[in-house]
Structures are given as C-alpha cells and as structure tokens.
Design an enzyme around this catalytic site. Sequence first.
Site, short mmCIF file in Angstrom:
data_model
loop_
_atom_site.label_atom_id
_atom_site.label_comp_id
_atom_site.label_asym_id
_atom_site.label_seq_id
_atom_site.Cartn_x
_atom_site.Cartn_y
_atom_site.Cartn_z
N CYS A 159 0.83 -1.21 0.00
CA CYS A 159 0.00 0.00 0.00
C CYS A 159 0.86 1.26 0.00
O CYS A 159 0.72 2.13 -0.85
CB CYS A 159 -0.91 -0.02 1.23
SG CYS A 159 -1.63 1.57 1.60
N GLU B 74 -11.00 -5.85 -21.32
CA GLU B 74 -11.62 -6.45 -20.14
C GLU B 74 -12.39 -7.70 -20.53
O GLU B 74 -13.16 -7.70 -21.49
CB GLU B 74 -12.53 -5.41 -19.45
CG GLU B 74 -13.50 -5.95 -18.42
CD GLU B 74 -12.86 -6.72 -17.27
OE1 GLU B 74 -11.86 -6.26 -16.71
OE2 GLU B 74 -13.37 -7.83 -16.96
N HIS C 294 -23.94 23.82 4.43
CA HIS C 294 -24.10 24.40 3.09
C HIS C 294 -23.12 25.56 2.95
O HIS C 294 -22.94 26.32 3.89
CB HIS C 294 -25.53 24.91 2.92
CG HIS C 294 -25.73 25.63 1.61
ND1 HIS C 294 -25.90 24.96 0.42
CD2 HIS C 294 -25.76 26.96 1.33
CE1 HIS C 294 -26.04 25.85 -0.54
NE2 HIS C 294 -25.96 27.07 -0.02
P1 NAI Z 1 -9.24 -6.54 -10.13
O1 NAI Z 1 -9.67 -7.87 -9.65
O2 NAI Z 1 -9.83 -5.31 -9.58
O3 NAI Z 1 -9.50 -6.47 -11.73
C1 NAI Z 1 -8.95 -7.39 -12.63
C2 NAI Z 1 -9.79 -7.35 -13.91
O4 NAI Z 1 -9.14 -8.12 -14.90
C3 NAI Z 1 -11.17 -7.92 -13.71
O5 NAI Z 1 -12.13 -6.97 -14.12
C4 NAI Z 1 -11.16 -9.17 -14.58
O6 NAI Z 1 -12.41 -9.45 -15.14
C5 NAI Z 1 -10.12 -8.81 -15.64
N1 NAI Z 1 -9.51 -9.97 -16.32
C6 NAI Z 1 -9.18 -11.16 -15.77
N2 NAI Z 1 -8.67 -11.98 -16.72
C7 NAI Z 1 -8.68 -11.30 -17.90
C8 NAI Z 1 -8.31 -11.61 -19.25
N3 NAI Z 1 -7.81 -12.80 -19.59
N4 NAI Z 1 -8.45 -10.66 -20.20
C9 NAI Z 1 -8.98 -9.46 -19.88
N5 NAI Z 1 -9.36 -9.13 -18.63
C10 NAI Z 1 -9.22 -10.03 -17.64
O7 NAI Z 1 -7.66 -6.55 -10.04
P2 NAI Z 1 -6.63 -5.35 -10.15
O8 NAI Z 1 -7.22 -4.20 -10.86
O9 NAI Z 1 -5.40 -5.97 -10.72
O10 NAI Z 1 -6.40 -4.96 -8.64
C11 NAI Z 1 -5.81 -5.91 -7.74
C12 NAI Z 1 -6.29 -5.73 -6.33
O11 NAI Z 1 -5.79 -4.53 -5.77
C13 NAI Z 1 -7.79 -5.69 -6.25
O12 NAI Z 1 -8.21 -6.54 -5.22
C14 NAI Z 1 -8.10 -4.26 -5.93
O13 NAI Z 1 -9.26 -4.14 -5.11
C15 NAI Z 1 -6.84 -3.79 -5.19
N6 NAI Z 1 -6.63 -2.37 -5.45
C16 NAI Z 1 -7.48 -1.45 -4.93
C17 NAI Z 1 -7.32 -0.12 -5.21
C18 NAI Z 1 -8.30 0.85 -4.67
O14 NAI Z 1 -9.11 0.48 -3.84
N7 NAI Z 1 -8.29 2.11 -5.09
C19 NAI Z 1 -6.24 0.36 -6.04
C20 NAI Z 1 -5.43 -0.66 -6.54
C21 NAI Z 1 -5.63 -1.98 -6.25
#
Ligand code: NAI
Length: 583
Positions: free
Chosen positions: A167, A326, A561
């Site tokens: 983080c 996606e 407000h």
């Molecule tokens: P994520 O799980 O949010 O998204 C991954 C995406 O990749 C999904 O929408 C999935 O459907 C897609 N995907 C999977 N296989 C695929 C394929 N073969 N081709 C195309 N698309 C495919 O994972 P992400 O964005 O990598 O984040 C990782 C973790 O870090 C998550 O758990 C997220 O919540 C956390 N995170 C949270 C943040 C925040 O709260 N602002 C910021 C950064 C990360």
Amino acid sequence: MAEVIIMPKLGFNMSEGKLVKWYKAEGDEVKKGENLFSIETDKTNMDIEATNDGTVRKLLIDEGDQIPVTLPIAIVATKDEDITAALEQALKDLGKDNAAENTATSLNKAEAAPASSSNHSAGLKNTNDYEVLVIGGGPGGYVAAIKAAQMGKKTAIVEKAHFGGTCLNVGCIPTKALLRSAEALNEVKESATFGVTGVDIANAKLDLKRVQERKKQVITQLVGGVQGLLKGNGVTLINGEGNLIDKNTLEAAGKKYTADYIIIATGSDVKNLPITISPKRQVLTSKEMLELSETPKTMTIIGGGVIGIEFAYFLASIGTKVTVIEFLDRILPMVDEEITAQVAANLVKMGITIHTGAKVTEITDQSVRFEKAGEVQEVEAEKVLMAVGRAPRLDGIPCEALGIKTERGAIVTDECLKTSVSNIYAIGDVNGKAMLAHTASMEGIVAVENICGHKSAMDYGKIPSAIYVQPEIASVGLTEAEAKAKYGQVKVGKFPLLANGKAKVAGEERGLVKVILEPKYGEIVGVHMYCIHATDMISEAVVAMKLEGTAEEVANAIHPHPTVSEVMHEAMHAATGKAIHFL
Ligand code: NAI
C-alpha cells in the site's frame, strides 16, 4: 519480608513505562536507596531505588520492555524466602486475574501458560520470546502490531522489505501521488475556465522525473512515520524474510523467534495470465508502472478492474493513447452498473478505447491479441500493463506442513481471522477476502482483540471501496442489482451532482449519488457515489450503515451548506420521498 517491586505510576496520566536498564542482576545484594533500575515514560526518565535491603531474587521483565503501571517487575527478598507466595499475593492484591497462573509463568516454574485475557499479562516472562509475532509490515501487519502492543502484549514484527507494505511503497500511496500530479495538470489545462490567464496551457505537461521524486518523498515520510509508530508503541522491529518453522517458531535473518500467537500478514503478489508472451516483450505490472520516467505513446492495459482503470485514467491524462481490454461485459464489474456506464462514457471521452467481453490470448512483440465475439482482434501497443488481479503471497508459510487450511491459494480464516491452527491468525490480502488496505487494518485489530480475549468479528458487508479517477468513485454495501437479488423490491434514491451548488462552483458537475434501502425497515444497504470528493464522503454512509441507520435518519441530520456533502443528504431525501433541490 519479600518485596514485590511494581512499575511505579509517576504521573497522573502515566499508564505504562519502558524498563530501560537493570542496575542489578538476579542474585545481587541490594541496599535500601541503591539504584535498582531505570524507566522511561513519554515525559521523563527516572532511576528507581530499592526500598529495602535484600537479595535480588527475580527479575520478571527484560530491558526494553514496555510495561503497564502496577505490573510486578522484580522481587527482592532474603535468600531463603518463598517468593512464589509473595508474588501470588502481590498479584491478588493488585486485582490481577489468574494470579496463580501468572505467578507460575513468571517464575518459570510451570509450562508456559497461554497468554491470558488480562492486558497485564504482558511483559511477564514466558518461555516464548514474544506474545504476539506479526509477519509482514503492511497496513494489516503494522496496525495489528501497534494494537497488540497497545493492549499490553509483548510484540514483534518482521518485514523483509519496507514497513508500510504494498500500500505505502508500491500501491495505494504512490498511485495516488501520481494521480495527484495528473490532477494538477488537468487543473492547469482547465484554468482558463476559472479566469486564470498567462498560463501556457498548450505546453503544460508533466515532467515524470519530478513527479517520481515527489512520490518518493511522500513515501519516505510515511514509511518513517510507520516505523516511528511501531517503535513508539514498544514493538520490536525485525528486518528479514520470515519463515514459519512450526506453529510457534519463526526464523528470520538467521535467528529464531518464538511466540504464543502468530499473525500472518504477508499480502499478495501480482497475478499473471497463462498466455503466450513474446520473450522480447517486457509486460509491466502496477509496480513498474509506478517507476515510469517517460510518457509512453501507446499503452494496452489487460484488465479493466481498479488498477487497470486508475492507470488508464492517469496515462490518458498525461497524453498516452490507452486501450483497455476487459474479459467481463463491463469495466469495474464490482461497481454499481449505472455508475460504471457513466465512468466508461467519461473515459471514452478522454480518448480511451475500451473493449469488453474480450479475452486476451497472446502478447506479441508489437501487439496484444484478444478474442471478442468469436473473432480474433489485435491492438498495437508500445507498452503493455497486466492488471488482472492479485494472488495471496505464501512464501515462507508452509501451510500444508503446519496444517493451515487454504482454499484457491488463500489462507482460510473465520470471522475472527483465526486459521485452522488455533494460535495462528491471517489478515489482509493473504486471506483473499477483500484485498484492500483498510480491510487489512481492521482485520488486524479484530485479530488482536480476539487474541486478547475480547470477542470481536469482521463485518465484510460494510467495507467501503474507493477508486481514484476524476470524478472519484466510492461505494459501500450492495449494488442495486445485488440488493434486488437479495430483497426483491428495494427503494432507490438518486441525486445528480449538477444540482449541487458547491460542485458547480468547483466546475465538476459530473456524476451522481445513489442510495439503496431494503424494503422492510428502510435500512440503508448500499451507497454509491461517482462525484468530486466521493472517496472522502463515503465515510458518512459507512457510519450510517454501521449504526444500522435509515435514510430518514441521515436526511434528518443537518448537512453544512455549501458543501458537496449535501448530495448525500439529498439522495437520502430522494430515497424516502423526494429530493428538495431536484425535480
Ligand atoms: P481486479 O480484480 O480489480 O481487476 C482485474 C480485472 O481483470 C477484472 O475486471 C477481470 O475481469 C479482468 N480480467 C481477468 N482476466 C482477464 C483476461 N484474460 N483478459 C482481460 N481481462 C481479464 O484486479 P486489479 O485491478 O489488478 O487490482 C488488484 C487488487 O488490488 C484488487 O483486489 C483491488 O481491489 C486492489 N486495489 C485497490 C485499489 C483501490 O481500492 N483504489 C487500487 C489498486 C488496487
């Protein structure tokens, strides 16, 4: 007569002190008035003198230990006095639970007793080095360690890289630092709207080297802050890669450490797709993205989840031509559908190309190939970012050998964060429940409270999430579709930002707030925001839901407000009847 020396209370507000130095060892003779030990509190350092002549029969506390006031720390007696009875009586007089058990433990006359629920058991010598040992110094681990120390447990934390974890070092904080720079650029570009003149808008751009320097400064300060908090709370910091040897023993940097309780907080690593990747191609992860020193001309992002979309927004803001691919039928599949549709439309307006329902099959030297509606398509890209999720990190944790149950690569925990091994807890990304820093921190607190004998449990239904694009996205609870599936009919209240005065003043009128109520009591079960300041404002909804509040109750609370927070107020009015400032 045997004298049990306790940690003195040196001031009205003093609740604990650190034993800095022993001037006497066990077996030494001591005279009344001679210095016995020195202590340090947040206000003072002081030498404490013996109040009687005698032999130092037992030192119950190690140098460096942080101890609550009134905890026994030494026994001075004649050579043949029964110090067990004296200590047991002293503990009883001090109102400690389990006086006999603690006495035996302290005097090493019995097997190490399990850590008692009393805070004051902390610091009493045990056969184990620590009462709580945390593996991993991220927002789960370091919060757990601080909480354990605050609750009186002798605590250590082991970290192989940097305190603050993913983080702080390669996740939330650096990404937000980059996004803040993109936001500053966007503000400059739009400054003419606010009457600013004399700005060379056409040439305004980000110097990524300077952006990276600023990001590093922010990280350095925060990492230093975490270490300071750990030390200030009396936690022992161990640098090295931890390997769990058995349920009470950890090896790190060539040394072995034992503990009554172990908390695994080892986080997660980036996931990769099992596809063909040209060896000539370096596929970036979010970690490398954070080190970019030049703006790529084109970038293909695989995965339209949180990481994919935050970087798509950042890159498009600094002039990169971005394509997002996606797999599912929409980007940000975890967000309320109505909001996703608006976000996608705004990203497309920025020039981002989005392919949904598209499965990536190959990364070649020049392009990314994917299947969509039965056809193979290809998009050329200078750089490729893989953002298809993260997987729990279990290096150094031999789950099978230790009997720690896992499912799909994540450690299985109950609602108290306990694993299948009763003295081992697992918090944060490693349990795969909700991979968010604030979930990990709360899990750390819940785990420690349970270790200390308090019954507390995680409520996974009320975890907020925040996505940093502009406008921001934030939500808590069920989406409209999930609520309908659960309750059948639901009440929905919405309010658009264009009807909010402060949003108009800020020049950011895009988005909406949506509130979902269950039909029986009108309890709030979901709140979704797509608007300026959404990530800060969602906390109001979290508190309302935590208190099992209704929309009527929030609507009856006066909101200041002019503020953007009035949109929450209005959405609650809309859910119970009608918004005041929207027809
Ligand atoms: P994520 O799980 O949010 O998204 C991954 C995406 O990749 C999904 O929408 C999935 O459907 C897609 N995907 C999977 N296989 C695929 C394929 N073969 N081709 C195309 N698309 C495919 O994972 P992400 O964005 O990598 O984040 C990782 C973790 O870090 C998550 O758990 C997220 O919540 C956390 N995170 C949270 C943040 C925040 O709260 N602002 C910021 C950064 C990360």
